[in-house]
Design an enzyme around this catalytic site. Structure first.
Site, PDB file in Angstrom:
ATOM      1  N   GLY A  91       0.807  -1.211   0.000  1.00 53.88           N
ATOM      2  CA  GLY A  91       0.000   0.000   0.000  1.00 53.88           C
ATOM      3  C   GLY A  91       0.842   1.263   0.000  1.00 53.88           C
ATOM      4  O   GLY A  91       2.071   1.229   0.086  1.00 53.88           O
ATOM      5  N   GLY A 145       2.549   3.589   1.570  1.00 57.94           N
ATOM      6  CA  GLY A 145       3.087   3.753   2.910  1.00 57.94           C
ATOM      7  C   GLY A 145       3.540   5.157   3.222  1.00 57.94           C
ATOM      8  O   GLY A 145       3.698   5.512   4.392  1.00 57.94           O
ATOM      9  N   ASP A 186       4.415  -4.433  -7.396  1.00 53.90           N
ATOM     10  CA  ASP A 186       3.757  -3.235  -6.885  1.00 53.90           C
ATOM     11  C   ASP A 186       4.380  -1.966  -7.444  1.00 53.90           C
ATOM     12  O   ASP A 186       3.879  -0.865  -7.192  1.00 53.90           O
ATOM     13  CB  ASP A 186       3.790  -3.213  -5.351  1.00 53.90           C
ATOM     14  CG  ASP A 186       5.199  -3.291  -4.804  1.00 53.90           C
ATOM     15  OD1 ASP A 186       5.843  -4.343  -4.991  1.00 53.90           O
ATOM     16  OD2 ASP A 186       5.664  -2.307  -4.199  1.00 53.90           O
TER      17      ASP A 186
END
Length: 498
Positions: A98, A100, A263
Site C-alpha cells: 500500500g 506507505g 507493486d
C-alpha cells in the site's frame, strides 16, 4: 522549536477536481490528512509541466503553494487518501503493501486531460509497515529529475511537478532531511492493486477495480472481437503490450529500473517508482544498479523477462474474472511478440535505418557484443555514431574501442547497410541525432546536484532539469555533462533506501 506553517484556508489552484478513485469506496483506500513538515522550502519546480496542467507557476512557488504541496495545508477540491495494494517483491509474495508514504490528492481536470496528483513523503499511513512515511531530499531529487528525463526521451512515465524540502531529520543509513515530491499521472493504479484483491478472494472488489480501469483507460477491451469478447482478457493483453513496449524503450536507451516489483508496475505501462534507477555508463549487460539487489534479479539484461513475469502475475490476479486459464495465457502471448518487435524497431532507429532488411538483427547484436567486450560508454557511442552518420569522421567512434580491428570490420558492414537507404546520409544522420541523446541523467550528475541541494543551492537541479527536458539538443554551455563519468562515479551506491 520552529513552528509548523499553518493556514486555515485551502489553497486554490483554480482547476476543477474529480476524485474518481475515491468513488470506488473505502475497500480501496484509507482517507487521511497529510502530516505537516516544519519550514518547507522549494527545491525544484517543473514549470513546463505546470503550464501543461494549466497551473500558475507563481502560485506553486509561493509560500502558500509550497505549504500546500508539502502537505501543510489542504488544496481546494482535493481528497487525500492512501490506497491499499499487495505485491511480489524480489520475486517473493510480500502480502499487503500500500501507499506507505504517499497520499493521492485527487484527479485534476487539466488541459492535458485528467491527471492524478500524489504527494510522496507526506507522512505515515496505515500501510507504512513501521516506516516513518517520509522521503528524503536525495531520493526526491532523483525522482523529480529521473521522471522528467524519461519524459524527455519519449518514454512513458509518471512525472513530477515539484519538490519541496524541510530540515526535519529522517534517519536512513544516516540522518538526512525530509522532502516531498508531487507526482503526476493519469492513474497510479499498479499491478499490485489487482493482486491484493485477488489474493484475498475479494472478487467483487477485483471486478470493480478492473471495470474502473477498463472504462477509463482501455475502453476498446469492451468492443474487441478478440478472446470471444472477454473484456478482461483483452485488458490483460493490452497491459502486456504496453509493458513490453515500455521495457523495449528502457533497454534501447540503457535505463535500469532497479526494483521491478509487481507493486512498482503501472497498469498503464508507465515507468513508475524511481528508486535505485540508473542510466548505463559502460555497456555491461548484466549491470545491477540496485545495491540492495544481491541476487541480481533486476539486472539490466533481465528486465525484459522480469516484466513478463510481472504481467504473468497480473494474469494470475485477473484469472477469476477471465475465467479461463488458456484465455489468460493467450492474452499474455502478445508480450512475447511485442517486445522483440519494439526492440528491433528502437535499435534500427538508433542505427538510422529507416527500413527492415535481412541481417539487421545481426548488425545490432554484433555491435552490442563489441560494446560489452570493451565496456564502451553506451550513450557516448550512440551519439558519436550519429555524428559520424551525419558526415563527421569515424575516428571519434573508433577511439572508444580497444579492439579497433573488430569494430572497424563492423563499421564497414554498417556503412554498407546505411548507404542502401533512400533519402541520403545527411537526413538519416539528423534522424539519429534526434534519436540518440547527448545527455542522460547519469548517477554522478544527480549526485553533484544532490550535494549542492543539501547546502540549499538548487541551481544544479534546475540546470539538469533543463538538460533532460531536451536531451538530444547540443547545449554547448553544458558540454561537460555529456562527457565520460569520473572515476568516483563507479563507487556511487544506490539502494531501495529513500
Amino acid at each position: 522549536m520552529t513552528a509548523v506553517l499553518e493556514s486555515p484556508a485551502a489553497v486554490d489552484l483554480r482547476v476543477p477536481w474529480r476524485n474518481s478513485f475515491a468513488a470506488l469506496g473505502p475497500a480501496f483506500f484509507t482517507r487521511l490528512p497529510s502530516q505537516p513538515l516544519p519550514d518547507p522550502y522549494l527545491v525544484g519546480l517543473n514549470q513546463a509541466l505546470a503550464h501543461e496542467l494549466g497551473f500558475d507557476p507563481a502560485l506553486l512557488a509561493s509560500p502558500d503553494g509550497v505549504a500546500a504541496f508539502t502537505g501543510n495545508v489542504p488544496i481546494a477540491g482535493s481528497d487525500t487518501l492512501a490506497s491499499v495494494y499487495s505485491g511480489h517483491q524480489f520475486g517473493v509474495w510480500a502480502g499487503q503493501l500500500g501507499d506507505g508514504r504517499a497520499l493521492l490528492l485527487g484527479e485534476a481536470q487539466t488541459p492535458a486531460g485528467p491527471q492524478e496528483l500524489q504527494l510522496k513523503g507526506s507522512g505515515r499511513t496505515p500501510y507504512s509497515r513501521m516506516g516513518d512515511g517520509r522521503a528524503v531530499l536525495r531520493s526526491s531529487i532523483r525522482e523529480y529529475l529521473g521522471s522528467e528525463a524519461m519524459h524527455g526521451l519519449g518514454i512513458p512515465t509518471t512525472r513530477a511537478l515539484l519538490v519541496t524540502g524541510s530540515d526535519a531529520p529522517v534517519r536512513r543509513e544516516e540522518v538526512e532531511t525530509s522532502a516531498v515530491v508531487t507526482r503526476v499521472s493519469p492513474s497510479f493504479v499498479r499491478f499490485g492493486h489487482f493482486e491484493h484483491f485477488s489474493a484475498n478472494g475479494r472478487i467483487d472488489e477485483l471486478r470493480t477495480l478492473a471495470d474502473y480501469v477498463i472504462d477509463r483507460f482501455y475502453p476498446d477491451a469492451r468492443t474487441t472481437d478478440r478472446f470471444a469478447g472477454n473484456a478482461y482478457a483483452a485488458f490483460l493483453e493490452a497491459v502486456s503490450e504496453r509493458t513490453a513496449a515500455m521495457v523495449a524503450q528502457w533497454q534501447a536507451v540503457g535505463f535500469c529500473h532497479g526494483v521491478m516489483n509487481t507493486d512498482n508496475m503501472s497498469i498503464l505501462g508507465l515507468t513508475i517508482d524511481y528508486g535505485p534507477f540508473q542510466f548505463l555508463d559502460a555497456f555491461v549487460p548484466n549491470h545491477i544498479c540496485n545495491h540492495s539487489d544481491e541476487q541480481g534479479r533486476y539486472a539490466y539484461n533481465r528486465q525484459p523477462n522480469v516484466a513478463y513475469w510481472n504481467v504473468f502475475c497480473l494474469g494470475q490476479a485477473l484469472l477469476p474474472l477471465i475465467g479461463d486459464q488458456e484465455l489468460a495465457l493467450a492474452a499474455l502471448e502478445s508480450y512475447k511478440a511485442v517486445f522483440p518487435r519494439e526492440m528491433e524497431m528502437r535499435m534500427r532507429a538508433k542505427l538510422g535505418l529507416a527500413d527492415d532488411q535481412e541481417g539487421d538483427r545481426e548488425l545490432v547484436e554484433s555491435v552490442l557484443q563489441l560494446l560489452a567486450k570493451d565496456r564502451v560508454d553506451y550513450t557516448i557511442f550512440w551519439r558519436r555514431l550519429s555524428h559520424h552518420a551525419a558526415g563527421s569522421g569515424a575516428e571519434p567512434v573508433r577511439d572508444l574501442f580497444l579492439d579497433r580491428e573488430s569494430f572497424g570490420a563492423w563499421l564497414r558492414l554498417y556503412e554498407a547497410r546505411f548507404a542502401q537507404q533512400e533519402g541520403g546520409r545527411e537526413a538519416a544522420g539528423l534522424r539519429m541525432l534526434r534519436t540518440n541523446p547527448k545527455y542522460v541523467l547519469r548517477n554522478h550528475l544527480c549526485e553533484i546536484a544532490i550535494r549542492q541541494a543539501k547546502l540549499k543551492d538548487f541551481s544544479e537541479v534546475d540546470a539538469l532539469l533543463a538538460l533532460v527536458q531536451s536531451p538530444c539538443d547540443e547545449h554547448p554551455a553544458h558540454e561537460d555533462k555529456a562527457g565520460f563519468p569520473p572515476d568516483w562515479a563507479q563507487h556511487i551506491e544506490i539502494s531501495c533506501s529513500s
